[in-house]
Structures are given as structure tokens and as C-alpha cells.
Design a protein around this motif. Sequence first.
Motif, PDB file in Angstrom:
ATOM      1  N   THR A  13      17.246  71.716  66.236  1.00 41.01           N
ATOM      2  CA  THR A  13      17.277  72.343  67.556  1.00 41.01           C
ATOM      3  C   THR A  13      16.892  73.827  67.456  1.00 41.01           C
ATOM      4  O   THR A  13      17.012  74.564  68.428  1.00 41.01           O
ATOM      5  N   ARG A  14      16.390  74.228  66.292  1.00 41.60           N
ATOM      6  CA  ARG A  14      15.994  75.620  66.063  1.00 41.60           C
ATOM      7  C   ARG A  14      14.704  75.945  66.820  1.00 41.60           C
ATOM      8  O   ARG A  14      13.761  75.152  66.819  1.00 41.60           O
ATOM      9  N   SER A  43      20.479  68.887  72.558  1.00 43.05           N
ATOM     10  CA  SER A  43      21.667  69.768  72.599  1.00 43.05           C
ATOM     11  C   SER A  43      22.545  69.498  73.822  1.00 43.05           C
ATOM     12  O   SER A  43      23.696  69.936  73.853  1.00 43.05           O
ATOM     13  N   GLU A  44      22.009  68.811  74.806  1.00 42.52           N
ATOM     14  CA  GLU A  44      22.790  68.571  76.039  1.00 42.52           C
ATOM     15  C   GLU A  44      23.569  67.256  75.987  1.00 42.52           C
ATOM     16  O   GLU A  44      24.388  66.984  76.872  1.00 42.52           O
ATOM     17  N   LEU A  60      19.361  59.440  80.870  1.00 38.18           N
ATOM     18  CA  LEU A  60      17.973  59.914  80.843  1.00 38.18           C
ATOM     19  C   LEU A  60      17.367  59.705  79.455  1.00 38.18           C
ATOM     20  O   LEU A  60      16.222  59.240  79.314  1.00 38.18           O
ATOM     21  N   PHE A  61      18.139  60.016  78.434  1.00 41.66           N
ATOM     22  CA  PHE A  61      17.685  59.828  77.048  1.00 41.66           C
ATOM     23  C   PHE A  61      17.361  58.344  76.806  1.00 41.66           C
ATOM     24  O   PHE A  61      16.298  57.997  76.290  1.00 41.66           O
ATOM     25  N   LYS A  62      18.265  57.475  77.215  1.00 41.11           N
ATOM     26  CA  LYS A  62      18.057  56.036  77.016  1.00 41.11           C
ATOM     27  C   LYS A  62      16.824  55.554  77.787  1.00 41.11           C
ATOM     28  O   LYS A  62      16.036  54.752  77.275  1.00 41.11           O
ATOM     29  N   PRO A  83      21.030  65.613  60.389  1.00 43.03           N
ATOM     30  CA  PRO A  83      21.599  66.623  61.300  1.00 43.03           C
ATOM     31  C   PRO A  83      22.510  65.957  62.341  1.00 43.03           C
ATOM     32  O   PRO A  83      22.154  64.924  62.921  1.00 43.03           O
ATOM     33  N   GLY A  84      23.662  66.563  62.571  1.00 43.91           N
ATOM     34  CA  GLY A  84      24.657  65.959  63.450  1.00 43.91           C
ATOM     35  C   GLY A  84      24.138  65.657  64.851  1.00 43.91           C
ATOM     36  O   GLY A  84      24.450  64.607  65.426  1.00 43.91           O
ATOM     37  N   SER A  85      23.322  66.560  65.391  1.00 40.16           N
ATOM     38  CA  SER A  85      22.878  66.332  66.776  1.00 40.16           C
ATOM     39  C   SER A  85      21.936  65.129  66.880  1.00 40.16           C
ATOM     40  O   SER A  85      21.938  64.413  67.881  1.00 40.16           O
ATOM     41  N   LEU A  86      21.152  64.887  65.835  1.00 42.59           N
ATOM     42  CA  LEU A  86      20.270  63.707  65.844  1.00 42.59           C
ATOM     43  C   LEU A  86      21.094  62.429  65.682  1.00 42.59           C
ATOM     44  O   LEU A  86      20.902  61.449  66.413  1.00 42.59           O
TER      45      LEU A  86
END
Length: 174
Positions: A13-14, A43-44, A60-62, A83-86
Amino acid sequence: MSKLNILAICGSTRAQSTNLSLIKAIKHLFLEQLEIEIYSGLSELPHFNPDLNDTKEVSLFKDKIKAASGVLICTPEYAMGVPGSLKNALDWTVASMEFSQKPVLLITASSSGEKAHTSLLETLKVIEAIIPEECQLLISYAKTKIKNDEITDDITHSKVVTAVNAFTSLLHQE
Ligand SMILES: Cc1cc2nc3c(=O)[nH]c(=O)nc-3n(C[C@H](O)[C@H](O)[C@H](O)COP(=O)(O)O)c2cc1C
């Protein structure tokens, strides 16, 4: 031939991410064949909890995964893992199976990256993504090979093009 619609997920997310740079390089290289949408909502997404209903962001992601012909994942490794967010984003899809039979191209671009790459392949297999060997690429020392949205290392450039071509062929077979 119409362009294939691809959802690209960046595991970093950098703002100055090498992986985001790689996605942009691929987008530019395959402009004629692929319509690549870069997912910007990682990140959301809330922390995964099976007790919770999908939020608007999760739905929305799905929907974006469902609508895509295939998914491109480019990610670094953090602390010897994914990475945790992934991982959090993928966890949201486990029960609802949006990745089932979805062609995926996985590129792990990191300092080393082996552990995250292996771990992600396990996760992607469990959620039934279609991910043949030709659609799996590990790029170590990534920061020395990708800069300013370009793949600056010739061998890496060739490997990326070969992997994306294999992914494109797979998508045409589906
Ligand atoms: C906290 C932290 C832990 C890291 N751990 C690893 C690691 O275990 N293995 C690895 O290959 N790289 C590791 N790195 C290096 C990153 O993979 C590297 O900086 C990569 O370029 C980050 O991806 P990005 O440029 O797309 O953000 C780590 C970086 C940070 C900040």
C-alpha cells in the motif's frame, strides 16, 4: 479481438511501491490486449471477521473479482510472509469463493520473496484459483529491476512478458 478485463491487486500500500510500479509497467506493455484496473481499496477493507456481514467496500471488492476475466496479484514479502492487508483481502473471499476457477497471475516482487510466494500459492490453491506454473513468477531484488513504472532489467522484462503472455493465452482458453 476485444481487450481482456483484468483486476490488478498490489500487495503493497506504499505510494512509491515497486509492485505498483510493476503493475503500471505491465499495463503499459499490454495496453493493446489488456484492460487493467488497479484495485485501490485494499486499505479500506475491514479486518476479516467471519461473524461480520460484508461492508460496502468488501462487496465492491468481491464484485470486481467476479467481473474480471482474471486477476493479477503483485506483492512484496513482509517479515517472511504475505503482507497482512493482502492476506486480509483474500480471507474475505474464502467462504464466498470469488476466486474459484478465476485465472490468476501471481508475481511476488520483493527483496527475497520466496516464503510469501509459496504461502500465497497455497492460499490461491485453497480458494480454487486457476494458477498454472507459467503464471507464477518470483522476482527477487525487485527494487534493482523495476523503477519508475519500467522493468529496467532485461531478463526480468523477458520473464514478465512471458508470464503475462501465458496468462493472456489462458484467459483466451477460458
Ligand atoms: C517491515 C518490512 C519487512 C520486510 N520483510 C521482508 C521479508 O521478509 N522478505 C523480503 O523479501 N523483503 C522484505 N522487506 C522488503 C520489501 O519486500 C521490499 O522493500 C519491497 O520492495 C516492498 O515492496 P514495495 O516496493 O512494492 O512496497 C521488508 C520490508 C519492510 C518494510
